[in-house]
Design a protein around this motif. Structure first.
Motif, mmCIF file in Angstrom:
data_model
loop_
_atom_site.group_PDB
_atom_site.id
_atom_site.type_symbol
_atom_site.label_atom_id
_atom_site.label_comp_id
_atom_site.label_asym_id
_atom_site.label_seq_id
_atom_site.Cartn_x
_atom_site.Cartn_y
_atom_site.Cartn_z
ATOM 1 N N GLY A 266 42.020 47.160 61.287
ATOM 2 C CA GLY A 266 41.022 46.694 62.249
ATOM 3 C C GLY A 266 41.193 47.393 63.585
ATOM 4 N N ALA A 267 42.453 47.491 64.018
ATOM 5 C CA ALA A 267 42.722 48.164 65.285
ATOM 6 C C ALA A 267 42.262 49.621 65.202
ATOM 7 C CB ALA A 267 44.209 48.090 65.616
ATOM 8 N N GLU A 268 42.587 50.270 64.115
ATOM 9 C CA GLU A 268 42.195 51.675 63.916
ATOM 10 C C GLU A 268 40.663 51.808 63.971
ATOM 11 O OE1 GLU A 268 44.740 53.910 63.150
ATOM 12 O OE2 GLU A 268 43.507 55.688 62.769
ATOM 13 N N LEU A 269 39.962 50.879 63.332
ATOM 14 C CA LEU A 269 38.496 50.929 63.310
ATOM 15 C C LEU A 269 37.918 50.673 64.705
ATOM 16 C CD1 LEU A 269 38.066 48.978 59.956
ATOM 17 C CD2 LEU A 269 37.670 51.434 60.308
ATOM 18 N N ALA A 270 38.724 50.027 65.544
ATOM 19 C CA ALA A 270 38.294 49.783 66.921
ATOM 20 C C ALA A 270 38.781 50.894 67.852
ATOM 21 C CB ALA A 270 38.826 48.436 67.402
ATOM 22 N N GLY A 271 39.545 51.841 67.297
ATOM 23 C CA GLY A 271 40.103 52.911 68.120
ATOM 24 C C GLY A 271 41.288 52.458 68.943
ATOM 25 N N LEU A 272 41.986 51.420 68.479
ATOM 26 C CA LEU A 272 43.098 50.857 69.250
ATOM 27 C C LEU A 272 44.397 50.939 68.458
ATOM 28 C CD1 LEU A 272 41.375 47.509 70.346
ATOM 29 C CD2 LEU A 272 41.519 49.626 71.677
ATOM 30 N N LYS A 273 45.481 50.604 69.130
ATOM 31 C CA LYS A 273 46.759 50.416 68.462
ATOM 32 C C LYS A 273 47.129 48.940 68.546
ATOM 33 C CE LYS A 273 47.418 54.815 67.701
ATOM 34 N NZ LYS A 273 46.955 55.256 66.354
ATOM 35 N N VAL A 274 47.939 48.524 67.594
ATOM 36 C CA VAL A 274 48.345 47.121 67.545
ATOM 37 C C VAL A 274 49.600 46.886 68.374
ATOM 38 C CG1 VAL A 274 49.296 45.314 66.044
ATOM 39 C CG2 VAL A 274 47.353 46.690 65.261
ATOM 40 N N PHE A 275 49.578 45.804 69.128
ATOM 41 C CA PHE A 275 50.804 45.270 69.716
ATOM 42 C C PHE A 275 50.976 43.888 69.115
ATOM 43 C CE2 PHE A 275 53.121 42.456 72.464
ATOM 44 C CZ PHE A 275 54.103 43.225 73.061
ATOM 45 N N ILE A 276 52.071 43.665 68.408
ATOM 46 C CA ILE A 276 52.313 42.301 67.940
ATOM 47 C C ILE A 276 53.494 41.717 68.698
ATOM 48 C CG2 ILE A 276 53.652 43.147 65.931
ATOM 49 C CD1 ILE A 276 52.577 40.361 64.620
ATOM 50 N N GLY A 277 53.213 40.600 69.358
ATOM 51 C CA GLY A 277 54.267 39.807 69.985
ATOM 52 C C GLY A 277 54.376 38.553 69.147
ATOM 53 N N SER A 278 55.523 38.335 68.555
ATOM 54 C CA SER A 278 55.616 37.213 67.622
ATOM 55 C C SER A 278 57.025 36.658 67.622
ATOM 56 C CB SER A 278 55.210 37.687 66.228
ATOM 57 O OG SER A 278 54.889 36.587 65.414
ATOM 58 N N TYR A 279 57.152 35.485 67.011
ATOM 59 C CA TYR A 279 58.432 34.795 66.931
ATOM 60 C C TYR A 279 58.582 34.329 65.487
ATOM 61 C CZ TYR A 279 62.183 31.538 68.144
ATOM 62 O OH TYR A 279 63.382 30.882 68.223
ATOM 63 N N PRO A 280 59.767 34.510 64.898
ATOM 64 C CA PRO A 280 59.892 34.165 63.477
ATOM 65 C C PRO A 280 59.584 32.688 63.212
ATOM 66 C CG PRO A 280 61.763 35.482 64.211
ATOM 67 C CD PRO A 280 60.992 35.103 65.444
ATOM 68 N N ILE A 281 58.745 32.454 62.237
ATOM 69 C CA ILE A 281 58.425 31.084 61.814
ATOM 70 C C ILE A 281 57.900 31.140 60.378
ATOM 71 C CG2 ILE A 281 56.086 31.178 62.812
ATOM 72 C CD1 ILE A 281 56.332 28.149 63.394
ATOM 73 N N THR A 282 58.397 30.255 59.569
ATOM 74 C CA THR A 282 57.912 30.141 58.189
ATOM 75 C C THR A 282 56.541 29.481 58.212
ATOM 76 O OG1 THR A 282 60.186 29.836 57.462
ATOM 77 C CG2 THR A 282 58.472 29.137 55.931
ATOM 78 N N PRO A 283 55.584 29.944 57.431
ATOM 79 C CA PRO A 283 55.609 31.091 56.510
ATOM 80 C C PRO A 283 54.921 32.334 57.062
ATOM 81 C CG PRO A 283 53.847 29.575 55.934
ATOM 82 C CD PRO A 283 54.391 29.121 57.265
ATOM 83 N N ALA A 284 55.019 32.542 58.381
ATOM 84 C CA ALA A 284 54.302 33.671 58.984
ATOM 85 C C ALA A 284 55.194 34.883 59.245
ATOM 86 C CB ALA A 284 53.654 33.232 60.298
ATOM 87 N N SER A 285 56.515 34.706 59.166
ATOM 88 C CA SER A 285 57.432 35.753 59.629
ATOM 89 C C SER A 285 57.171 37.124 59.018
ATOM 90 C CB SER A 285 58.875 35.360 59.313
ATOM 91 O OG SER A 285 59.162 34.101 59.838
#
Lengths: 621, 332
Positions: free
Chosen positions: A258-277
């Motif tokens: 999606g980012a590529e299709l928008a011409g962007l790069k992804v920044f993910i800021g996240s914190y480990p949590i089940t079941p998303a880690s």
């Protein structure tokens, strides 16, 4: 004796349309790996498939106890399937606890393969059982195959340099080898996987491959079965190139795409949590796609860092589950006020509070739509299946950048960990929505809160000369973005933000009604109930019932055209893994219709038969 | 090009009216910051000011740079995201004792620990100002406020000790009324590579007026403070006749000629910590100046080095490879 559905020595045919196997053992027995490998091989053979890993929140609950049982169910088929199956045809039970927890689900007449090497009296006691289930009648009506896997692995690995304890850890691959034999599957893919996985520990690779092969070649055991079975490749899937994918993998890939299709790069800021880690984990491995991944100190810092990155011109992303969503609320409100793109992925789990971390639920819907202070509208969409998480992630990015808004993508534990074949997208058929940053002072001057035809404000990267400006969470004056406490302006801006998000409706399709355009019952679903609903509607339609279904991808704003569709059905049923949140929403949005809520909140997906029963009971009235 | 034109202080003033109380220490800080930033040779469009919530956090609105006024306590997280996303930007963060050490203590700890290249101004007035006068995590024991009518029993944080404990690579303290010292301190912070924390004693004229007068008021300042400057002898007093000697973990006042030379780059942060703890001793001068300045790996550089290494090793990722990878099969 009950007739078996599709398995059993009394059946002459060796060909089956579909089979459901459940591997169950202790948390440390490697059942998730065993199941994943079986799935992987089934995928390569071209089966349609669906999986349901089900494991405890504890990494290693006390060995041999019922709370420590970990299971992996895989259904593989030569025809299209939508769910991992209601009941396993084959249950592999590595110990008494696994047997006790899972036997109630086994299909009548199903095969249960038991590791007798783990059935000493103390094992039975550890499982909290008063009697031996092998002999106390628990297994009546099932085909019981008894194998001392502990002993067989020991013998197969005689002379191995591994310690006796490590040798026992190869049990799962012995079992897998046996199942490969039973279902006429090749070992190759798993051998390759083992060699790669243990490339630095070749002795472990060798031992596991030996165990796998020994299971496959155990002729004396094979006699117990009398038959081998085959499930042919699925030929009804649409043509294309496929790979097997879980929901979290698909969401991660979708975000990068999606980012590529928008011409962007992804920044993910996240914190480990089940079941998303695993979304954070996967994106951390996509550095060569320019992904910047940041494991923040907490859920709040995670979303705040992502907003900071969006402010700077990246596609800010944060991934979490229910408790983390609660913590991110204030950050989401700021993103609404700043009008910056942001994608928040909420992989729902059982709640409230810590709840059931590894179990699935759909009870964050209203939190996602309404769970912020004041009027803070955010578009919300939900993935229906593991591979659908890809398309939903791309769609979330599209909405975020076209409308300069945070977007919430809902998934759940069932989708996150479940797997299915994914037909790989054709690159040139993907949507494009390239972002145009404002790069210079436009004619008439720069106004940070001017709006385009979608009511989106211009996106400016800090570092752009001449466009220096300040934004924040205080209310902003229309157009200039300066701090404003003016009552009329606040009313205007609140309505403007609401209208902007409502306007997303103009670019989303009305979901199709599957089945007849009108009839006695419309089953409306969202999220991971998709598979069970699709199966149940197929089954009831095949019986001649006038049932149709509609699945909502966009939950907020709701797509246009629903009111008219609802009017064409005598009744509307909404199955949900919560206490009726979508039903409540639809009742308030479409008050002239009646909605029947069917809810289940057990941390487990709907079984198809539960829905067919419900549909039939409504239609009988 | 516009970029190379030298800036003046005026260029950095935004068109917004400054709305701090008359006499607030924030004005002096804003003035000094605009002064030193104009001289750094950095174009204003490459500067970003980030803040949380509180009186001090209105700061970005008054800077004619890019600015983000975020939410309470979380400015370090926004600043980290900004610096990671675009390391070319010069990022400054403005916070207060409540914003930075209470609700945002966690984030402040982590930005310092990571050594993100962000300059942090911590306005310490030992009170909650914008919420109209409640005790803060730096308020002294016994302080009577609306929420501590019988006096606070809440042991305060020492911001410098806190920062040192977090492994901060640059920690300094200055005073709002001491313009020369403040400018020198801000310049040193600006020159530091990595996180720089500057605690600024800032007087709140409304809710905690004169809280620092005992050490910071001009007439007593020279006697009651000791300015720690790397490589300089630790001498203080109006007549510059007294000095500090470090003996083990203790610090003693001695004649100026036997004062030790201050080092802010010792392998251990111990000496700086010992100095920061002098605050508790009313018989000792209050240390200001530069407690610690060491070089350490910078988080944003490490993150981007990995991104670049991954691209160098695997080639820049293409969409097709993102999808068409691993074990695949064809259905025709």
């Amino acid at each position: 004796m009950t007739q078996t559905r599709n398995l059993g020595a009394d059946l002459p045919s060796q060909q089956f349309e579909n089979v459901v196997i459940r591997f169950a053992g202790d948390s440390g027995d490697g059942m998730q790996i065993t199941g994943s490998q079986f799935t992987h091989t089934a995928a390569l053979l071209g089966n349609d498939l669906a999986t349901f890993p089900d494991f405890p929140a504890e990494i290693r609950a006390p060995a041999g106890t019922q709370p420590g049982v970990s299971g992996f169910q895989v259904r593989f088929s030569s025809s299209d399937i939508h769910t991992p199956g209601d009941r396993p045809d084959v249950l592999v039970a590595m110990n008494p606890a696994a047997l006790a927890v899972n036997i109630k689900d086994l299909a009548p007449g199903g095969i249960v393969i038991i590791n007798t090497g783990q059935f000493a009296e103390r094992d039975i006691a550890k499982a909290g059982l008063k009697s031996n289930p092998m002999t106390d009648g628990t297994l009546a009506g099932f085909r019981k195959i008894e194998i001392d896997i502990n002993d067989r692995v020991k013998r197969a690995l005689e002379g191995s340099p591994l310690s006796p304890k490590d040798i026992q850890r190869c049990k799962n691959f012995y079992t897998l080898g046996l199942m490969y034999w039973l279902y006429s599957r090749p070992l190759d893919a798993t051998v390759v996987w083992l060699k790669d996985k243990f490339s630095k520990k070749p002795e472990l690779a060798e031992a596991n491959i030996k165990a796998l092969t020994a299971g496959f070649n155990a002729g004396d055991i094979h006699e117990l079965f009398q038959n081998r079975y085959e499930v042919a490749a699925c030929t009804t899937m649409p043509p294309g190139t496929y790979r097997n994918i879980t929901g979290n993998e698909a969401a991660s890939i979708g975000l990068v795409a999606g980012a590529e299709l928008a011409g962007l790069k992804v920044f993910i800021g996240s914190y480990p949590i089940t079941p998303a880690s695993s979304i954070l984990e996967q994106l951390a491995s996509y550095k060569h796609y320019g992904v910047v991944s940041f494991q923040a100190e907490d859920e709040i810092a995670a979303i705040c860092s992502a907003i900071g990155a969006s402010y700077t011109g990246y596609l800010g992303v944060t991934s979490t589950s229910g408790p983390g969503m609660a913590l991110k609320g204030e950050g989401m409100g700021l993103a609404v006020s700043l009008e910056l793109p942001l994608v928040i992925v909420d992989v729902q789990r059982g709640g409230p509070s810590t709840g059931l971390p590894t179990k699935t639920e759909q009870a964050d819907l209203l939190q996602a739509i309404f769970g912020r202070n004041s009027e803070a509208p955010i578009p919300v969409l939900a993935a229906a299946t593991p591979s659908d998480a890809f398309e939903c992630a791309v769609e979330a990015v599209r909405i975020a950048v076209q409308y300069m808004t945070p977007v919430i993508l809902l998934s759940d534990g069932y989708i996150a960990n479940g797997a299915e074949p994914w037909r790989l997208p054709e690159i040139d058929k993907l949507p494009r929505f390239a972002v145009k940053f404002l790069g210079e002072v436009p004619e008439g001057g720069y106004l940070p809160y001017a709006r385009d035809d979608k009511r989106a404000r211009p996106w400016v990267k800090p570092g752009t000369p001449g466009l220096e400006h300040r934004i924040g969470g205080l209310e902003k004056a229309h157009l200039t973005g300066h701090i404003s406490y003016d009552p009329e302006n606040h009313d205007f801006m609140v309505r403007m933000r609401a209208a902007k998000v409502a306007g997303v409706r103009d670019t989303i399709p009305t979901p199709p009604v599957v089945g007849d355009a009108q009839g006695d019952l419309l089953v409306v679903g969202w999220g991971s109930t998709y598979g069970s609903i699709a199966s149940a509607v197929e089954i009831t339609r095949a019986k001649g019932q006038r049932v149709s279904r509609l699945h909502l991808r966009h939950l907020w704003p709701l797509p246009a055209g629903l009111d008219e569709i609802f009017a064409r059905f005598k009744a509307i049923l909404i199955p949900e893994m919560n206490l009726g949140q979508l039903a409540r929403l639809l009742r308030s949005e479409y008050p002239r219709h009646d909605f029947i809520s069917y809810s289940k909140v057990q941390g487990q997906p709907f079984k198809t038969f539960e829905l067919t029963n419900k549909i039939e009971s409504i239609l009988e009235k | 090009m516009a970029e190379t034109q030298a800036l003046t202080k005026k260029d950095l003033k935004s068109d917004q009216d400054v709305r701090w109380c008359p006499g607030c220490g924030d004005y002096a800080i804003l003035n000094s910051a605009q002064g030193i930033l104009a001289g750094l040779g950095i174009p204003k469009h490459k500067m970003v000011f980030v803040s949380g919530i509180g009186c001090s956090s209105r700061f970005p609105y008054y800077m004619n740079t890019y600015g983000l006024h975020s939410i309470h306590g979380r400015a370090p997280a926004f600043a980290t995201g900004i610096k990671l996303a675009n390391p070319e930007l010069t990022v400054w963060l403005v916070t207060g004792d409540g914003d930075g050490l209470s609700i945002g203590g966690n984030h402040l700890a982590h930005i310092l620990r990571r050594n993100v290249d962000v300059k942090i101004l911590l306005f310490n007035n030992e009170i909650y100002g914008l919420t109209k006068g409640q005790y803060s995590p730096t308020s002294g024991i016994g302080l009577k406020t609306k929420t501590s009518p019988m006096g606070s029993v809440d042991r305060p944080f020492n911001p410098v000790s806190f920062a040192l404990g977090c492994g901060a690579t640059f920690v300094a303290r200055t005073i709002d009324t001491h313009q020369k010292h403040m400018e020198a301190t801000l310049l040193a912070a600006a020159a530091h590579k990595g996180s720089a924390l500057v605690e600024i004693y800032q007087n709140c004229v409304i809710f905690n007026d004169g809280v620092f007068d005992g050490v910071a008021e001009k007439s007593v300042r020279d006697d009651k403070t000791i300015d720690l400057q790397p490589g300089q002898p630790m001498v203080f007093g109006k007549a510059r006749d007294r000095g500090l000697r470090v003996e083990g973990f203790d610090v003693r006042v001695a004649p100026a000629e036997s004062a030790d030379t201050w080092r802010a780059d010792t392998p251990s942060a111990g000496p700086a910590f010992v100095m920061s703890q002098l605050d508790a001793d009313p018989t000792m001068p209050r240390p200001i100046g530069l407690f610690r300045r060491v070089a350490a790996p910078i988080f944003n550089e490490g993150v981007h080095a990995q991104v670049n290494a991954a691209i160098a090793k695997k080639g820049a990722g293409k969409l097709r490879d993102l999808f068409y990878t691993g074990d695949m099969w064809e259905v025709s």
